[in-house]
Design a protein around this motif. Structure first.
Motif, PDB file in Angstrom:
ATOM      1  N   SER A   9       0.842  -1.196   0.000  1.00  0.00           N
ATOM      2  CA  SER A   9       0.000   0.000   0.000  1.00  0.00           C
ATOM      3  C   SER A   9       0.874   1.242   0.000  1.00  0.00           C
ATOM      4  O   SER A   9       1.185   1.792   1.060  1.00  0.00           O
ATOM      5  CB  SER A   9      -0.943  -0.002   1.208  1.00  0.00           C
ATOM      6  N   ASN A  13      -4.621   3.381   0.779  1.00  0.00           N
ATOM      7  CA  ASN A  13      -5.950   2.798   0.525  1.00  0.00           C
ATOM      8  C   ASN A  13      -5.961   1.286   0.750  1.00  0.00           C
ATOM      9  O   ASN A  13      -6.878   0.745   1.380  1.00  0.00           O
ATOM     10  CB  ASN A  13      -6.390   3.046  -0.927  1.00  0.00           C
ATOM     11  N   THR A  14      -4.989   0.620   0.202  1.00  0.00           N
ATOM     12  CA  THR A  14      -4.946  -0.849   0.302  1.00  0.00           C
ATOM     13  C   THR A  14      -4.759  -1.243   1.767  1.00  0.00           C
ATOM     14  O   THR A  14      -5.329  -2.233   2.246  1.00  0.00           O
ATOM     15  CB  THR A  14      -3.815  -1.397  -0.600  1.00  0.00           C
ATOM     16  N   VAL A  69      -4.093  -1.012  -8.078  1.00  0.00           N
ATOM     17  CA  VAL A  69      -4.011  -1.132  -9.536  1.00  0.00           C
ATOM     18  C   VAL A  69      -3.179   0.044 -10.026  1.00  0.00           C
ATOM     19  O   VAL A  69      -3.472   1.195  -9.705  1.00  0.00           O
ATOM     20  CB  VAL A  69      -5.428  -1.066 -10.164  1.00  0.00           C
ATOM     21  N   THR A 101      -7.292  -2.369  -4.853  1.00  0.00           N
ATOM     22  CA  THR A 101      -7.961  -1.069  -4.766  1.00  0.00           C
ATOM     23  C   THR A 101      -7.588  -0.308  -6.026  1.00  0.00           C
ATOM     24  O   THR A 101      -6.457  -0.401  -6.511  1.00  0.00           O
ATOM     25  CB  THR A 101      -7.540  -0.279  -3.507  1.00  0.00           C
ATOM     26  N   PRO A 134     -10.192   6.259  -3.498  1.00  0.00           N
ATOM     27  CA  PRO A 134      -9.634   7.541  -3.950  1.00  0.00           C
ATOM     28  C   PRO A 134      -8.452   7.304  -4.906  1.00  0.00           C
ATOM     29  O   PRO A 134      -7.658   6.387  -4.685  1.00  0.00           O
ATOM     30  CB  PRO A 134      -9.148   8.187  -2.650  1.00  0.00           C
TER      31      PRO A 134
HETATM   32  C1  LIG Z   1       1.119   5.320 -10.634  1.00  0.00           C
HETATM   33  C2  LIG Z   1      -0.345   5.107 -10.421  1.00  0.00           C
HETATM   34  C3  LIG Z   1      -1.111   4.490 -11.393  1.00  0.00           C
HETATM   35  C4  LIG Z   1      -2.481   4.276 -11.200  1.00  0.00           C
HETATM   36  N1  LIG Z   1      -3.215   3.646 -12.176  1.00  0.00           N
HETATM   37  C5  LIG Z   1      -4.549   3.465 -12.004  1.00  0.00           C
HETATM   38  C6  LIG Z   1      -5.352   2.832 -13.005  1.00  0.00           C
HETATM   39  O1  LIG Z   1      -4.882   2.353 -14.033  1.00  0.00           O
HETATM   40  N2  LIG Z   1      -6.697   2.751 -12.801  1.00  0.00           N
HETATM   41  C7  LIG Z   1      -7.284   3.264 -11.667  1.00  0.00           C
HETATM   42  O2  LIG Z   1      -8.508   3.219 -11.567  1.00  0.00           O
HETATM   43  N3  LIG Z   1      -6.538   3.809 -10.677  1.00  0.00           N
HETATM   44  C8  LIG Z   1      -5.197   3.916 -10.806  1.00  0.00           C
HETATM   45  N4  LIG Z   1      -4.439   4.480  -9.811  1.00  0.00           N
HETATM   46  C9  LIG Z   1      -5.084   4.784  -8.498  1.00  0.00           C
HETATM   47  C10 LIG Z   1      -4.775   3.695  -7.479  1.00  0.00           C
HETATM   48  O3  LIG Z   1      -5.062   2.419  -7.995  1.00  0.00           O
HETATM   49  C11 LIG Z   1      -5.595   3.881  -6.199  1.00  0.00           C
HETATM   50  O4  LIG Z   1      -5.503   5.173  -5.725  1.00  0.00           O
HETATM   51  C12 LIG Z   1      -5.170   2.854  -5.154  1.00  0.00           C
HETATM   52  O5  LIG Z   1      -6.215   2.700  -4.235  1.00  0.00           O
HETATM   53  C13 LIG Z   1      -3.899   3.243  -4.421  1.00  0.00           C
HETATM   54  O6  LIG Z   1      -3.631   2.328  -3.410  1.00  0.00           O
HETATM   55  P1  LIG Z   1      -2.710   2.690  -2.156  1.00  0.00           P
HETATM   56  O7  LIG Z   1      -3.316   3.917  -1.505  1.00  0.00           O
HETATM   57  O8  LIG Z   1      -2.783   1.492  -1.284  1.00  0.00           O
HETATM   58  O9  LIG Z   1      -1.355   2.975  -2.673  1.00  0.00           O
HETATM   59  C14 LIG Z   1      -3.087   4.703  -9.992  1.00  0.00           C
HETATM   60  C15 LIG Z   1      -2.314   5.345  -9.019  1.00  0.00           C
HETATM   61  C16 LIG Z   1      -0.963   5.545  -9.215  1.00  0.00           C
HETATM   62  C17 LIG Z   1      -0.164   6.219  -8.126  1.00  0.00           C
END
Ligand SMILES: Cc1cc2nc3c(=O)[nH]c(=O)nc-3n(C[C@H](O)[C@H](O)[C@H](O)COP(=O)(O)O)c2cc1C
Length: 298
Positions: A9, A13-14, A69, A101, A134
């Motif tokens: 994470s 979020n995760t 993702v 997520t 988010p």
């Molecule tokens: C580099 C990057 C690429 C992402 N690509 C996608 C995506 O392809 N599709 C999507 O819906 N969200 C995408 N996101 C949003 C993340 O999947 C989402 O915010 C996720 O919950 C983050 O998890 P975390 O807070 O545990 O790091 C992306 C975020 C980042 C930082």
């Protein structure tokens, strides 16, 4: 019964989803251990991921893997993690679950990739879940973080259902595999993920660059502490780059810097326009936005 949840994470979020899942499983009387590899020097500093997992994951009846993702894919460090999992047997359970997520644009092929890799490791993938969350990247360069309201009223109730599924599967054997359970996004998404959304290439060439303005930086180390992949370090009173571990553009360093010394470079207007187009076309259009997919029915 015992459940081990291993996840990555970068920006919270995760982690929130993993903690909610843990709470729901504990309510059902299970023991749950959490291991977040973000910022973990055992995972990012060492070379032996299998050894790290062997040492840090407790004996379990079911294993759960969580990931964000990124660019339509299962984040590549989580792919590395699953590839390094010891085969089931001994303390390593055969039954696996996975959740991702995503920021409401597309969960892409992430669940499908997680399920395929877990299967390759010799596990039975009983269910997977995607959670609309988010969009953490957008907070770094858009006016407002996209989908920021998603967790505002608490975590989605479906996590409780997912916990119920994990719990009821623990004593089950046999079952019928649904081979296409995780193909819910269809062929077009497969093709986009394969030919356009190439995560590593996008980190190297497409996402905005992260820079440090030394005239503003006090080397307080907040960015180093918040970097999930240990790409930043503090050496000789200065913030430096550790190029053995590439930036994954979570943008924690940019958003947490009180001096605004960490900043983004590149064509941010083009980036914003691309993101706005994606939001307009795909934003919160996956139905269901948050959902559970069953890989094995009993
Ligand atoms: C580099 C990057 C690429 C992402 N690509 C996608 C995506 O392809 N599709 C999507 O819906 N969200 C995408 N996101 C949003 C993340 O999947 C989402 O915010 C996720 O919950 C983050 O998890 P975390 O807070 O545990 O790091 C992306 C975020 C980042 C930082």
């Amino acid at each position: 019964m015992k459940i081990a949840i291993i996840y990555f994470s970068p920006s919270g979020n995760t982690h929130r989803a993993a903690v909610e899942l843990q709470n729901e499983l504990v309510k059902k009387g299970h023991g749950v251990s959490l291991l977040n590899i973000a910022g973990n020097s055992g995972f990012f500093g060492g070379k032996d991921i299998s050894g790290f997992l062997e040492e840090n994951v407790w004996e379990h009846d079911a294993l759960v893997i969580g990931s964000p993702v990124y660019a339509h894919h299962l984040q590549y460090h989580v792919q590395d993690l699953i590839n390094a999992l010891p085969a089931p047997g001994g303390k390593w359970g055969k039954n696996a679950f996975t959740f991702v997520t995503y920021g409401g644009i597309s969960s892409g092929v992430a669940l499908k990739e997680a399920a395929a890799l877990l299967k390759k490791s010799g596990r039975r993938v009983i269910a997977g879940m995607k959670i609309s969350s988010p969009h953490r990247m957008t907070r770094g360069f858009m006016v407002k973080e996209y989908n920021s309201e998603k967790f505002a009223g608490g975590m989605p109730a479906e996590i409780g259902k997912f916990a119920g599924l994990i719990s009821s599967s623990l004593n089950s054997k046999g079952g019928k595999e649904n081979k296409r359970a995780f193909n819910y996004n269809g062929v077009k998404t497969d093709l986009f993920a394969k030919f356009i959304f190439k995560e590593k290439e996008w980190h190297a060439k497409r996402y905005p660059g992260v820079m440090i303005d030394e005239s503003k930086c006090s080397a307080c180390g907040v960015c180093v502490k918040n970097c999930p992949v240990m790409h930043l370090a503090k050496t000789g009173g200065k913030i430096t780059w550790n190029n053995d571990s590439e930036c994954v553009h979570c943008l924690n360093c940019v958003t947490n810097c009180s001096k605004k010394a960490v900043y983004l470079t590149g064509d941010l207007e083009k980036g914003k326009a691309f993101m706005n187009k994606m939001i307009e076309k795909n934003g919160n259009k996956e139905k269901p936005e948050t959902g559970i997919y069953i890989g094995v029915t009993f």
